[in-house]
Design a protein around this motif. Structure first.
Motif, PDB file in Angstrom:
ATOM      1  N   TRP A  24      15.804 -51.005 -58.767  1.00 27.69           N
ATOM      2  CA  TRP A  24      15.074 -52.264 -58.683  1.00 27.69           C
ATOM      3  C   TRP A  24      13.978 -52.126 -57.633  1.00 27.69           C
ATOM      4  O   TRP A  24      14.251 -51.690 -56.508  1.00 27.69           O
ATOM      5  N   VAL A  25      12.762 -52.481 -58.014  1.00 21.79           N
ATOM      6  CA  VAL A  25      11.659 -52.555 -57.053  1.00 21.79           C
ATOM      7  C   VAL A  25      11.275 -54.013 -56.932  1.00 21.79           C
ATOM      8  O   VAL A  25      10.933 -54.662 -57.929  1.00 21.79           O
ATOM      9  N   LEU A  42       2.430 -52.563 -60.258  1.00 21.77           N
ATOM     10  CA  LEU A  42       3.599 -51.717 -60.504  1.00 21.77           C
ATOM     11  C   LEU A  42       3.827 -51.491 -61.986  1.00 21.77           C
ATOM     12  O   LEU A  42       4.185 -50.382 -62.411  1.00 21.77           O
ATOM     13  N   ARG A  43       3.622 -52.526 -62.778  1.00 22.60           N
ATOM     14  CA  ARG A  43       3.806 -52.382 -64.221  1.00 22.60           C
ATOM     15  C   ARG A  43       2.855 -51.320 -64.768  1.00 22.60           C
ATOM     16  O   ARG A  43       3.238 -50.512 -65.617  1.00 22.60           O
ATOM     17  N   VAL A  57      10.112 -56.101 -66.379  1.00 24.82           N
ATOM     18  CA  VAL A  57       9.746 -57.036 -65.313  1.00 24.82           C
ATOM     19  C   VAL A  57      10.672 -58.240 -65.391  1.00 24.82           C
ATOM     20  O   VAL A  57      10.781 -58.872 -66.439  1.00 24.82           O
ATOM     21  N   ILE A  94      11.366 -54.336 -62.239  1.00 29.70           N
ATOM     22  CA  ILE A  94      10.404 -54.875 -61.278  1.00 29.70           C
ATOM     23  C   ILE A  94      10.694 -56.350 -61.124  1.00 29.70           C
ATOM     24  O   ILE A  94      10.667 -57.108 -62.101  1.00 29.70           O
ATOM     25  N   GLN A  97       3.254 -56.908 -58.600  1.00 29.33           N
ATOM     26  CA  GLN A  97       4.064 -56.706 -59.803  1.00 29.33           C
ATOM     27  C   GLN A  97       3.212 -56.180 -60.949  1.00 29.33           C
ATOM     28  O   GLN A  97       3.629 -55.268 -61.674  1.00 29.33           O
ATOM     29  N   SER A 150       3.844 -47.702 -63.153  1.00 25.67           N
ATOM     30  CA  SER A 150       5.164 -47.189 -63.539  1.00 25.67           C
ATOM     31  C   SER A 150       5.133 -46.478 -64.879  1.00 25.67           C
ATOM     32  O   SER A 150       6.046 -45.704 -65.194  1.00 25.67           O
ATOM     33  N   THR A 162       3.104 -46.571 -53.562  1.00 26.69           N
ATOM     34  CA  THR A 162       3.703 -46.951 -54.845  1.00 26.69           C
ATOM     35  C   THR A 162       4.210 -45.726 -55.594  1.00 26.69           C
ATOM     36  O   THR A 162       5.385 -45.647 -55.971  1.00 26.69           O
ATOM     37  N   THR A 212       8.998 -57.101 -55.147  1.00 18.54           N
ATOM     38  CA  THR A 212       7.727 -57.403 -54.486  1.00 18.54           C
ATOM     39  C   THR A 212       7.719 -58.867 -54.069  1.00 18.54           C
ATOM     40  O   THR A 212       8.564 -59.654 -54.489  1.00 18.54           O
TER      41      THR A 212
END
Length: 907
Positions: free
Chosen positions: A258-259, A270-271, A290, A389, A267, A274, A239, A261
Motif C-alpha cells: 500500500w502506498v 503515482l498511477r 486506486v 494507492i 495519487q 506505477s 517515487t 498519499t
C-alpha cells in the motif's frame, strides 16, 4: 469543420467581447461593457465557456447560455480538458486565440467541431448518446436542439447504463505473502529498469531505494515492524525509489504493498508512474488499484434515483452528464479521477455530493447494482492487487475498523509523510456536534417529513431480519425511539432562539451559552470560530451533559444488541440467508459497529466532564462560524498525541512501514520526525535516512524577505502582490493564511492585471475546484494563482509556469486550544518554530521542481525571525530587502549572487 453560426460571449477581468452573426453581412467581434454583455445574454442564448466563471466576471449570477464545457462533457465523457480557451483549442486541435478578442471566434469553431464529431463514424462515445439526448430534450437542455439532428437514432435499442457496466467477480483467498529479503543489487537492477537506460545516474535515488528495500524484510517479532523514516529532497526521484523495491517484493512474495498519499495530485502521479513498475498481464486483474473513501465514488443507486426524478431542473441535466461519464469511466472515481473536476461547478447547487455515498447509507448487497458497484469493485480489486494507492485517512480508517482483518495493509509506504500526524489527528478525533448527531439520526430513522431521496432507515434496511428475529426487531424499534431524541431539522434555529428539544439539543444550547459567555474577542470575528476549554463547568452544564449521556446510552445499547443479533444470524443463518443476503447483513453489521463506536466515543467525552482531566486528551467546546454566521455547535476531543492510536492500529499489526517526504525532519534534527512517526509508542527504533536534493539552489532560487509592507495594511499588501506579479510577468503562486485577506487582495488587483494580459485566479473566489485551478495555472505561463493551505504542498508545476512564490506573512499556527496544549507539551516556542519551518519548507518546495527551474520565494514580513531560516535548503541565498529591491531582483531573474547578509544566509 464549420464554425457554429450563433453569437458568442467571452468575459474576463480585462473586458468583455461579443461575436455576433449578422446574416449576409458576416460576423464581427467587438468589445462591450458589462451591462451590454448582460443584456445580450438575457435576450438570447450565447455561446460561452464556463458559464459560472463568466457570470462571476460580469457580476450577474443568473447568467445562462450554451456552455461549451457542458457540450464537451456530453461528446467526450471521461476526457480531460483544461477549461480555458487555450485548453479547449488544444483539446480540439484548433488554433489558439492570440488574445481575448479572438476567443468568441474560437467558441464558435469549438462548438462546430464538437457537433461535427457527433456525425462522425469514428465517434468513440456514440453508444448511449441518443438515449441520453432524449432525456436531455425533455429537460430542455440548451444544447439538445442542436444535437438532435446530428445524432442518428440507433437501429437497435441502446442498453441502459446499468446493464452496460461490467460486474465484478469474486476471487479466492490469497495465501500469506512469502517471506522475502531483497538484495541491494537486485533493487538497483529493478530501479535501472524503471528509470531507463538513458536516465542520468542519481546516487541519492539508488541509496534511497536500497534503504527502502529493508522495509519489506520479515519482521523480527509481534508488534515490532520495520519502520523507516526517509527524507528525500525534491528531485531525488523518491517515487521510483520506493516503487522499485515495492514492485520487486510484490512480484517475489505474492503480497500487496500500500502506498498512501495526502493529496490527490500525488495519487494521479503515482498511477502514471506505477505503470512502469507493475505491468498489466492479459486476462488477469489489474496489478495497481486506486482506493479512496466511499464518498469519492459514484453511487449507482443514487444516480438511478437522480435519473428517475430525484433531481429536478439543472441538477437533472447534471445527472444525465454524469451518467454519460459513468459509462466510460475507468473506475467511477468522482473526486480526482477521470470525471472533469469542473463539471460539478457548472451547476449552481453543486449536487455532485448527492451522487456519492456521503452519509454511510449504503445497503450493500441489498442494492440492485451491487455487482456493478464501483466501490465494491475497487475493494475486491485491491485484495488481489500488487500495489494499492490510497490516502492516509483511508489507510488509518481501514486499519481501525476494516471488516476483513486479513486484508488490512501490512506493508505501507506513507508518501507525503509530513502529513501523517495531522491525518491521524483527524481520524482518531471525536466530535459531538449538531451536524454529527443529525446525521446519525437520519441514518437510524431514514427520511422524515418532506425529505426526498432513497435513503432508508434501519427498519427498512433490515426488514427481513426484523420479521425473522424478534430480538433484532425489538432492538431496531428501541434504536429508532432513542434516535428521535437526537437533534432534527431546524435544531440550530431552536438552540439560538432558546427553545431546544431533547437532551442533546439542550446540551448544545448550554455549550453555546458558555462559549459566548467566555468569548474575549470583543465581538470581533478573527476569521475563526469561538471556543473554550472544558474547565470550571457549572452544575447546570454538568447536569445537561448527564442527560445527554443517558440519551446517547439509550441509543448505544440497542445498537450493540442489534449488532450481536446480526452476528448470530451470520454464524447460524436461516435457509433464506443466501450469499447476497449474508453480504448485506455483514455490511449492515459493519455500519452498526462504526456508529456504536462513534456513540461510545461521545459518551466517554461526556463522562469526563466535571471530573479530572485525562492527560492523553484535549477537550474543548466550540461554536463554529463562517463569515459571521454560526453553522455548528459542539464538544470536541483530540488525542494530545494522535500517533499513540496510530501506533496501535496501523504500526503494530504491520510488518514494514516507510514514512517519506522531502520535508520530514526539521533542518538536520530527526527528533520531531521520530516523535511524529509513533514508533516510540511501540518501543521501536526507526531507521533514519536522508538524501539531499540534487538541485543547485544557490543558482536556481533566491529567498527575498520584504520588510516594508506593514502587517494588516490591506491596500499595501494588495499593491505589493500586484507589483510582484507584474514584475514576474505572471507565473506566481500567492499563498495566504486567511481567506478574508486573499479575497481582499484579489478584488483590488485582478482587473488591473487582466488588462495587462496577466490573468489571476483564486481559491474561494472563482467558482472552480482547486484541482482545475491548478490545471489552468499550469497551462498558462502568464497566469497567477492565489490560494491557502491546500496549495502549500501537493502542487507540482514544473517549468516556467511557476517562477515566483509569495507568502503574505509568516504562517503562524492557528491560536486554538488544541494548539496551546500541544505547544505546552512540545517545548513552547520551539514547537511553533518547527511547525512554521515545516510550512515554509513545503511552500518553498513548490518553486523548484526540476534542474532547469529558476525562481524567487518572497515572504512579506517586516520582522521575519532568523531562527526560521533553517526551513530553506542549504546554500539558498536569503536577503532582507525593500519591495523595490525585490521587484528589481525578480524582474532580472535569479542572479545566484552572493548573499549580502552573511548572518542570514543558509550556506
Amino acid at each position: 469543420m464549420t464554425a457554429l453560426s450563433l453569437p458568442a460571449l467571452h468575459a474576463s477581468h480585462g473586458g468583455c467581447w461579443i461575436r455576433e452573426v449578422r446574416g449576409s453581412a458576416g460576423a464581427s467581434t467587438r468589445g462591450v461593457g458589462k451591462g451590454e454583455a448582460i443584456m445580450a445574454a438575457s435576450d438570447t442564448p450565447l455561446l460561452m465557456l464556463n458559464a459560472p466563471l463568466v457570470a462571476s466576471r460580469l457580476g450577474y449570477p443568473d447568467l445562462s447560455g450554451l456552455d461549451l464545457l457542458e457540450l464537451f462533457a456530453f461528446v467526450h465523457p471521461a476526457r480531460f480538458v483544461v477549461p480555458t480557451p487555450k485548453g479547449l483549442a488544444h483539446a480540439l486541435d484548433l488554433m489558439e486565440p492570440a488574445n481575448d478578442d479572438g476567443v468568441p471566434l474560437l467558441l464558435q469553431e469549438a462548438a462546430g467541431a464538437l457537433l461535427d464529431t457527433c456525425e462522425s463514424e469514428g465517434w468513440q462515445a456514440r453508444e448511449g448518446a441518443w438515449t441520453s439526448l432524449q432525456s436531455l430534450v425533455r429537460l430542455r437542455w440548451p444544447w439538445a436542439t442542436l444535437l438532435g439532428p446530428r445524432i442518428r437514432k440507433p437501429e437497435r435499442a441502446e442498453r441502459w447504463l446499468f446493464t452496460r457496466l461490467p460486474e465484478w467477480e469474486d476471487a479466492g483467498e490469497r495465501p500469506q505473502p512469502a517471506q522475502v529479503v531483497l538484495g541491494g543489487a537486485e533493487i538497483e537492477e529493478r530501479l535501472a529498469r524503471l528509470t531507463g537506460s538513458d536516465a542520468e545516474s542519481r546516487p541519492g535515488q539508488i541509496a534511497y531505494a536500497r534503504e527502502a528495500g529493508g522495509t519489506f524484510a520479515p519482521r523480527g517479532g509481534n508488534r515490532r515492524p520495520h519502520v523507516l523514516l526517509a527524507q528525500a529532497g525534491t528531485g531525488t526521484g523518491k517515487t521510483l525509489g520506493y516503487l522499485a523495491p515495492a514492485s520487486l517484493w510484490a512480484e517475489r512474495s505474492g503480497g500487496t504493498v500500500w502506498v498512501s498519499t495526502y493529496t490527490k495530485a500525488l495519487q494521479r502521479q503515482l498511477r502514471r508512474e506505477s505503470r512502469r513498475a507493475f505491468a498489466e498481464k492479459p486476462g488477469e486483474r489489474p496489478p495497481v488499484v486506486v482506493r479512496k473513501g466511499r464518498e469519492n465514488y459514484l453511487c449507482l443507486l443514487n444516480l438511478e434515483d437522480a435519473l428517475q426524478g430525484g433531481f429536478q431542473g439543472r441538477a437533472a441535466i447534471m445527472a444525465q452528464l454524469v451518467a454519460r461519464w459513468a459509462a466510460y469511466s475507468q473506475d467511477g472515481d468522482m473526486i480526482g479521477g477521470d470525471l472533469p473536476g469542473w463539471l460539478g461547478t457548472l451547476f449552481r447547487k453543486r449536487g455532485m455530493a448527492a451522487l456519492t455515498d456521503q452519509r454511510g447509507e449504503c445497503v450493500y448487497a441489498g442494492c440492485p447494482h451491487y455487482r456493478k458497484c464501483f466501490i465494491e469493485r475497487a475493494a475486491r480489486s485491491s485484495a488481489d492487487a500488487e500495489l494499492v494507492i490510497a490516502n492516509h485517512a483511508l489507510v488509518m480508517v481501514n486499519a481501525a475498523r476494516g471488516r476483513d482483518v486479513a486484508h488490512r495493509p501490512t506493508r505501507i509506504v506513507f508518501d507525503e509523510g509530513h502529513h501523517v500526524f495531522e491525518a491521524a489527528d483527524s481520524t482518531f478525533a471525536s466530535a459531538l456536534t449538531g451536524a454529527e448527531t443529525i446525521e446519525l439520526r437520519r441514518w437510524v430513522i431514514g427520511p422524515e417529513g418532506k425529505s426526498r431521496g432513497r435513503r432508508r432507515g434501519l427498519a427498512a434496511r433490515l426488514a427481513d431480519v426484523a420479521s425473522y428475529d424478534e430480538d433484532g426487531a425489538i432492538a431496531i424499534t428501541r434504536a429508532r425511539e432513542a434516535a428521535e431524541m437526537l437533534p432534527s431539522e431546524g435544531w440550530l434555529t431552536r438552540v439560538i432562539e432558546g427553545a431546544p428539544f431533547g437532551a442533546v439539543e439542550e446540551l448544545l444550547a448550554a455549550t453555546r451559552t458558555l462559549v459566548l459567555a467566555r468569548d474575549e474577542s470583543g465581538g470581533q470575528d478573527a476569521g475563526y470560530g469561538l471556543e473554550t476549554e472544558v474547565a470550571q463547568l457549572d452544575g447546570g452544564f454538568i447536569e445537561a451533559a448527564g442527560r445527554a449521556q443517558e440519551a446517547l446510552e439509550a441509543l448505544r445499547q440497542p445498537l450493540v444488541k442489534l449488532g450481536l443479533r446480526l452476528e448470530a444470524l451470520i454464524e447460524d443463518g436461516p435457509d433464506w440467508l443466501d450469499g447476497l443476503a449474508r453480504a448485506r447483513i455483514e455490511g449492515a453489521r459493519g455500519a452498526i459497529q462504526w456508529r456504536t463506536d462513534l456513540v461510545a466515543g461521545w459518551i466517554a467525552l461526556l463522562a469526563r466532564l466535571g471530573g479530572p482531566a485525562d492527560p492523553d486528551f484535549v477537550d474543548w467546546l466550540s461554536v463554529d462560524r463562517s463569515e459571521g454566521r454560526e453553522w455548528d455547535i459542539g464538544l470536541h476531543r483530540r488525542y494530545l498525541d494522535p500517533m499513540k492510536p496510530f501506533a496501535e492500529t496501523v504500526l503494530a499489526p504491520a510488518h514494514g512501514v516507510m514514512v517519506t517526504s522531502a520535508t520530514l525532519r526539521d533542518g538536520d534534527d530527526w527528533d520531531s520526525a521520530v516523535i511524529r512517526s509513533g514508533a516510540q509508542h511501540l518501543d521501536v527504533a526507526p531507521r533514519l535516512f536522508a538524501a539531499d536534493s540534487p538541485f543547485d539552489y544557490a543558482n536556481q532560487a533566491e529567498v527575498l524577505i520584504v520588510t516594508d509592507v506593514a502587517k494588516g495594511d490591506i491596500p499595501a499588501l494588495a499593491a505589493a502582490y500586484g507589483r510582484l506579479i507584474e514584475a514576474a510577468g505572471g507565473g506566481v503562486l500567492g499563498l495566504f493564511t486567511a481567506i478574508r485577506r486573499l479575497r481582499a487582495v484579489y478584488g483590488r488587483i485582478a482587473d488591473r492585471l487582466a488588462r495587462g494580459g496577466l490573468p489571476l485566479f483564486a481559491q474561494h473566489v472563482d467558482p472552480i475546484d482547486t484541482g482545475t485551478l491548478v490545471d489552468i495555472f499550469r497551462d498558462d505561463p502568464r497566469a497567477s494563482l492565489l490560494g491557502t493551505d491546500a496549495l502549500r504542498d501537493g502542487v507540482d508545476v514544473p517549468g516556467h509556469s511557476l517562477r515566483l512564490v509569495i507568502m503574505e506573512q509568516v504562517p503562524w499556527p492557528k491560536p486554538s486550544i488544541l494548539h496551546r496544549a500541544r505547544r505546552l507539551a512540545g517545548g513552547g516556542q520551539a514547537h511553533d518554530d518547527r511547525i512554521i519551518r515545516a510550512r515554509l519548507a513545503q511552500a518553498f518546495g513548490r518553486l523548484i521542481r526540476s534542474g532547469s527551474d529558476r525562481g524567487h520565494f518572497v515572504v512579506l514580513s517586516s520582522a521575519f525571525p532568523s531562527r526560521l531560516l533553517g526551513a530553506f535548503p542549504a546554500g539558498t541565498p536569503v536577503r532582507r530587502v525593500t519591495l523595490d529591491v525585490a521587484l528589481q531582483s525578480i524582474a532580472g531573474g535569479v542572479s545566484g549572487a552572493p548573499v549580502d547578509m552573511p548572518d542570514e544566509s543558509r550556506t
